[in-house]
Design an enzyme around this catalytic site. Structure first.
Site, short mmCIF file in Angstrom:
data_model
loop_
_atom_site.label_atom_id
_atom_site.label_comp_id
_atom_site.label_asym_id
_atom_site.label_seq_id
_atom_site.Cartn_x
_atom_site.Cartn_y
_atom_site.Cartn_z
N GLU A 13 15.40 5.22 -5.17
CA GLU A 13 16.19 4.17 -5.84
C GLU A 13 16.46 2.95 -4.95
O GLU A 13 17.47 2.25 -5.14
CB GLU A 13 17.52 4.74 -6.36
CG GLU A 13 17.39 5.87 -7.36
CD GLU A 13 16.62 5.49 -8.62
OE1 GLU A 13 16.72 4.32 -9.04
OE2 GLU A 13 15.92 6.35 -9.16
N GLY A 15 14.11 0.58 -4.79
CA GLY A 15 13.37 -0.48 -5.45
C GLY A 15 11.90 -0.55 -5.12
O GLY A 15 11.28 -1.61 -5.24
N LYS A 38 -0.43 5.85 -7.94
CA LYS A 38 0.63 6.72 -7.44
C LYS A 38 0.20 8.16 -7.67
O LYS A 38 -0.23 8.51 -8.77
CB LYS A 38 1.95 6.42 -8.15
CG LYS A 38 3.15 7.19 -7.61
CD LYS A 38 4.45 6.60 -8.12
CE LYS A 38 5.65 7.29 -7.49
NZ LYS A 38 6.93 6.58 -7.74
N GLU A 117 1.91 3.56 -4.31
CA GLU A 117 3.35 3.74 -4.22
C GLU A 117 3.67 5.19 -3.92
O GLU A 117 3.14 6.10 -4.54
CB GLU A 117 4.04 3.32 -5.52
CG GLU A 117 5.56 3.44 -5.43
CD GLU A 117 6.26 3.18 -6.75
OE1 GLU A 117 7.50 3.35 -6.79
OE2 GLU A 117 5.59 2.83 -7.75
N GLY A 120 9.94 8.86 -3.71
CA GLY A 120 11.15 9.01 -2.90
C GLY A 120 11.04 8.25 -1.59
O GLY A 120 10.48 7.16 -1.51
#
Length: 227
Positions: A13, A15, A38, A117, A120
């Site tokens: 979280e 970004g 991803k 990406e 976490g």
């Protein structure tokens, strides 16, 4: 085959997906053949046909204007809102490195610049049963340099320095840091930037304010991050 850059973060979280979308948009707007990949994403929702939709891929596509089908941008999509290794145990679909390699290569063959990406933070188990697969294993497999996304606010000195030291201990190349949720002229956030650059020796290459729709970075500087 593509040049690649891996986006990781100081935690969940912070970004990563938002910044990845801005990066991909910057490349697309400049006329570059840019893609996104991803390996695994958890915490996803189902559509009206009860299909799991990879939310991060959908967000990046919406922000950047990519034309790729979201199903081709992510190898493993989980519904449980937990770490990928636990979601895989709950849903009975563990990540297989051979599948990740196959899907990465498919995307790499399509694009000149592929932004990967992570899930976490950097210390993220992707699979943990009779086999062990961590985020760093994927980075090493594809030999990608990394960009760290961090929140600009309180506590970021600690989280960034710990992330950098862990990555260095794993021989991961770090290309720079992007601050998210940045507030111009905020004395604490400006000091965070100064301290992080001095302690780590790594540049904060861009500062993103909430709601920004463009990444403030020179194109040649962005392209130079990819390898």
């Amino acid at each position: 085959m593509s040049k690649n850059l891996f986006i990781t973060g100081t935690g969940t979280e912070v970004g990563k997906t938002y910044i990845t979308g801005l990066i991909t948009k910057r490349l697309k707007d400049a006329g570059k053949n840019a893609g996104y990949y991803k390996a695994a994403v958890s915490g996803n929702r189902r559509d009206l046909d009860n299909r799991l939709i990879p939310g991060d891929a959908l967000a990046v596509r919406s922000m950047s204007g990519l034309q790729e089908e979201v199903e081709n941008m992510v190898s493993y999509v989980y519904e449980a809102e937990v770490s990928p290794h636990l979601a895989a145990k709950i849903e009975g679909n563990p990540v297989c490195m051979e599948v990740v390699k196959r899907d990465f290569q498919k995307n790499s063959s399509k694009y000149d610049y592929l932004t990967l990406e992570g899930s976490g933070g950097i210390v993220c188990p992707i699979r943990y049963d009779e086999r062990s697969l961590w985020l760093v294993d994927i980075i090493h497999e594809f030999e990608t340099p990394c960009l760290i996304v961090a929140d600009a606010g309180l506590g970021t000195i600690n989280s960034v320095v710990l992330t950098v030291e862990y990555m260095r201990s794993k021989n991961i190349e770090i290309k720079g840091i992007i601050f998210n949720n940045y507030h111009p002229r905020n004395i604490m956030e400006e000091d965070n930037i100064k301290m992080i650059e001095e302690v780590t020796g790594i540049d904060v290459i861009s500062k993103v304010q909430r709601g920004d729709r463009e990444l403030k970075i020179e194109l040649d500087k962005l392209i130079a991050l990819y390898k």
